[in-house]
Design a protein around this motif. Structure first.
Motif, mmCIF file in Angstrom:
data_model
loop_
_atom_site.group_PDB
_atom_site.id
_atom_site.type_symbol
_atom_site.label_atom_id
_atom_site.label_comp_id
_atom_site.label_asym_id
_atom_site.label_seq_id
_atom_site.Cartn_x
_atom_site.Cartn_y
_atom_site.Cartn_z
ATOM 1 N N PRO A 154 43.599 44.248 51.367
ATOM 2 C CA PRO A 154 43.535 44.136 49.904
ATOM 3 C C PRO A 154 42.604 43.035 49.414
ATOM 4 C CG PRO A 154 45.808 44.334 50.644
ATOM 5 C CD PRO A 154 44.983 44.140 51.866
ATOM 6 N N ALA A 155 42.482 41.953 50.183
ATOM 7 C CA ALA A 155 41.642 40.826 49.782
ATOM 8 C C ALA A 155 40.167 41.200 49.744
ATOM 9 C CB ALA A 155 41.861 39.650 50.731
ATOM 10 N N LYS A 156 39.777 42.256 50.444
ATOM 11 C CA LYS A 156 38.376 42.668 50.468
ATOM 12 C C LYS A 156 38.049 43.694 49.386
ATOM 13 C CE LYS A 156 37.642 41.786 55.396
ATOM 14 N NZ LYS A 156 37.206 42.364 56.698
ATOM 15 N N ARG A 157 39.046 44.136 48.659
ATOM 16 C CA ARG A 157 38.806 45.054 47.551
ATOM 17 C C ARG A 157 38.272 44.281 46.348
ATOM 18 N NH1 ARG A 157 44.798 47.555 48.325
ATOM 19 N NH2 ARG A 157 44.481 48.176 50.499
ATOM 20 N N PRO A 158 37.716 44.955 45.351
ATOM 21 C CA PRO A 158 37.270 44.254 44.145
ATOM 22 C C PRO A 158 38.381 43.387 43.564
ATOM 23 C CG PRO A 158 36.497 46.516 44.119
ATOM 24 C CD PRO A 158 37.433 46.405 45.302
ATOM 25 N N VAL A 159 37.990 42.313 42.919
ATOM 26 C CA VAL A 159 38.956 41.363 42.375
ATOM 27 C C VAL A 159 39.877 42.033 41.362
ATOM 28 C CG1 VAL A 159 39.225 39.212 41.086
ATOM 29 C CG2 VAL A 159 37.379 39.450 42.764
ATOM 30 N N SER A 160 39.308 42.891 40.530
ATOM 31 C CA SER A 160 40.079 43.552 39.475
ATOM 32 C C SER A 160 39.329 44.774 38.980
ATOM 33 C CB SER A 160 40.325 42.589 38.308
ATOM 34 O OG SER A 160 39.083 42.275 37.691
ATOM 35 N N VAL A 161 39.976 45.572 38.155
ATOM 36 C CA VAL A 161 39.309 46.725 37.549
ATOM 37 C C VAL A 161 38.238 46.249 36.576
ATOM 38 C CG1 VAL A 161 39.651 48.921 36.378
ATOM 39 C CG2 VAL A 161 41.510 47.964 37.709
ATOM 40 N N GLN A 162 38.443 45.109 35.942
ATOM 41 C CA GLN A 162 37.441 44.557 35.034
ATOM 42 C C GLN A 162 36.134 44.316 35.780
ATOM 43 O OE1 GLN A 162 37.343 43.685 31.440
ATOM 44 N NE2 GLN A 162 35.281 43.880 32.309
ATOM 45 N N HIS A 163 36.230 43.836 37.006
ATOM 46 C CA HIS A 163 35.042 43.601 37.827
ATOM 47 C C HIS A 163 34.303 44.917 38.062
ATOM 48 C CE1 HIS A 163 32.507 41.791 40.902
ATOM 49 N NE2 HIS A 163 32.842 42.764 41.733
ATOM 50 N N ILE A 164 35.045 45.979 38.311
ATOM 51 C CA ILE A 164 34.445 47.302 38.534
ATOM 52 C C ILE A 164 33.762 47.791 37.268
ATOM 53 C CG2 ILE A 164 34.994 49.728 38.991
ATOM 54 C CD1 ILE A 164 37.256 48.727 40.814
ATOM 55 N N ILE A 165 34.431 47.655 36.122
ATOM 56 C CA ILE A 165 33.877 48.115 34.854
ATOM 57 C C ILE A 165 32.583 47.377 34.526
ATOM 58 C CG2 ILE A 165 34.281 48.145 32.348
ATOM 59 C CD1 ILE A 165 37.213 48.727 32.935
ATOM 60 N N THR A 166 32.525 46.085 34.825
ATOM 61 C CA THR A 166 31.307 45.308 34.580
ATOM 62 C C THR A 166 30.137 45.889 35.370
ATOM 63 O OG1 THR A 166 32.574 43.290 34.170
ATOM 64 C CG2 THR A 166 30.247 43.021 34.754
ATOM 65 N N ARG A 167 30.380 46.263 36.608
ATOM 66 C CA ARG A 167 29.321 46.855 37.437
ATOM 67 C C ARG A 167 28.903 48.226 36.904
ATOM 68 N NH1 ARG A 167 31.709 46.156 43.414
ATOM 69 N NH2 ARG A 167 29.818 47.323 43.990
ATOM 70 N N LEU A 168 29.869 49.004 36.454
ATOM 71 C CA LEU A 168 29.549 50.313 35.887
ATOM 72 C C LEU A 168 28.781 50.176 34.584
ATOM 73 C CD1 LEU A 168 32.911 52.218 36.501
ATOM 74 C CD2 LEU A 168 30.756 52.546 37.727
ATOM 75 N N ASP A 169 29.141 49.181 33.778
ATOM 76 C CA ASP A 169 28.468 48.963 32.497
ATOM 77 C C ASP A 169 26.986 48.673 32.676
ATOM 78 O OD1 ASP A 169 30.646 49.442 30.930
ATOM 79 O OD2 ASP A 169 31.197 47.343 30.660
ATOM 80 N N GLU A 170 26.632 48.009 33.766
ATOM 81 C CA GLU A 170 25.226 47.690 34.006
ATOM 82 C C GLU A 170 24.403 48.955 34.199
ATOM 83 O OE1 GLU A 170 25.288 45.092 37.348
ATOM 84 O OE2 GLU A 170 26.098 43.377 36.218
ATOM 85 N N THR A 171 24.925 49.914 34.942
ATOM 86 C CA THR A 171 24.186 51.169 35.137
ATOM 87 C C THR A 171 24.256 52.039 33.893
ATOM 88 O OG1 THR A 171 26.137 52.247 36.108
ATOM 89 C CG2 THR A 171 24.620 51.147 37.609
ATOM 90 N N ARG A 172 25.361 51.938 33.149
ATOM 91 C CA ARG A 172 25.490 52.726 31.921
ATOM 92 C C ARG A 172 24.529 52.235 30.860
ATOM 93 N NH1 ARG A 172 31.483 53.591 30.356
ATOM 94 N NH2 ARG A 172 31.367 51.323 30.169
ATOM 95 N N SER A 173 24.329 50.920 30.786
ATOM 96 C CA SER A 173 23.403 50.361 29.794
ATOM 97 C C SER A 173 21.974 50.758 30.123
ATOM 98 C CB SER A 173 23.541 48.836 29.751
ATOM 99 O OG SER A 173 23.177 48.259 30.986
#
Length: 294
Positions: free
Chosen positions: A235-254
């Protein structure tokens, strides 16, 4: 069907005497949530009716409980009906929209200290616009403000989507991230399990529009990397949170939005004036506002 003509979906719990805690837990979670990517809860009903039946050779009268949950009706059904490989089924834009929507819905739940614990395609419903909505909170847990983990004697869920730590009976927010990763990989490839990023990119490269191929391949790459990170056994190697995932997705969406804006601007008709042609000053357009007619 409601009095206003709105169609609703009704979930009836069978053997309700066995699921008292699950029913109360689900209602508690549903009352708390209101988000575009979470199924809209309309209400619930608990009814007790007398029933005559034979028990151990005797005729008995018993009260039978009926527990009903009412939700908005989503005509496109569950996501599992649309899981295919890259060569068929939903195009990339729809899949990318679904991935974003599921992430935003899960982030909202975690912000409200709710762990779903049974996230899977069958529990993600789609509306008329293929907007995903997380459903079925029968196994969900609500944490208090200071709580980040819990240990439980039993963890129910669906094999294949359960995080490996379920064997330790440990529940954290990253439990849902594992399930999210499995779902993302399924949306990308049509199947569960680890997939190589380059193989996923190759499978999509033949289907994407040439005009948007580069940006969409980058979106595929980011989603694939996120999915693989989420299904880490540790679990420690997974993304820190869903917010972290959304931030990465937002970069490609923008990036995608910037391209759309540029295409829109380039498609607007351009008025070319001959040299020396008089152009009225733009301030004259304000006259309609400064001096209204009566």
């Amino acid at each position: 069907m409601l009095e206003n003509g709105e169609a609703i979906a009704v979930k009836r719990l069978s053997k309700t005497y066995m699921y008292e805690k699950e029913f109360l837990r689900e209602v508690e979670c549903l009352i708390k949530v209101k988000h575009k990517n979470v199924v809209r809860f309309i209400g619930y009903c608990v009814d007790s009716q007398g029933r005559a039946d034979s028990y151990n050779g005797k005729f008995v009268m018993a009260d039978v409980l009926q527990r009903l949950l009412c939700f908005e009706y989503l005509p496109h059904g569950a996501l599992d009906q649309y899981i295919t490989d890259a060569s068929t089924g939903l195009d990339w834009r729809k899949r990318y929209k679904i991935i974003n929507g599921v992430c935003e819905g899960l982030h909202y739940l975690h912000q409200n200290r709710i762990i779903h614990l049974d996230l899977k395609p069958q529990n993600i419903l789609l509306d008329d616009n293929m907007l995903p909505k997380i459903a079925d909170f029968g196994l969900a847990r609500c944490f208090n403000e200071k709580q980040s983990r819990a240990f439980t004697t039993k963890i129910w869920g669906t094999v294949g989507y359960l995080a490996p730590e379920f064997s330790n009976r440990e529940v954290t927010y990253r439990f849902d991230l594992y399930s999210l990763g499995v779902i993302i990989i399924e949306i990308l490839t049509g199947k569960r399990g680890y997939e190589d990023v380059e193989n996923i990119l190759e499978s999509w490269s033949y289907r994407l529009d040439k005009s948007e191929r580069d940006i969409q391949l980058e979106q595929v790459r980011v989603c694939a990397e996120i999915g693989i990170e989420c299904i880490e056994s540790n679990p420690a190697k997974r993304p820190v949170s869903v917010q972290h995932i959304i931030t990465r997705l937002d970069e490609t969406r923008s990036m995608d939005s910037s391209i759309e804006a540029a295409v829109t601007r380039s498609s607007r008709p351009q008025v070319m004036l001959a040299p020396g042609t008089w152009r009225p000053p733009t301030t004259l357009h304000l006259g309609a506002f400064l001096y209204p007619s009566f």
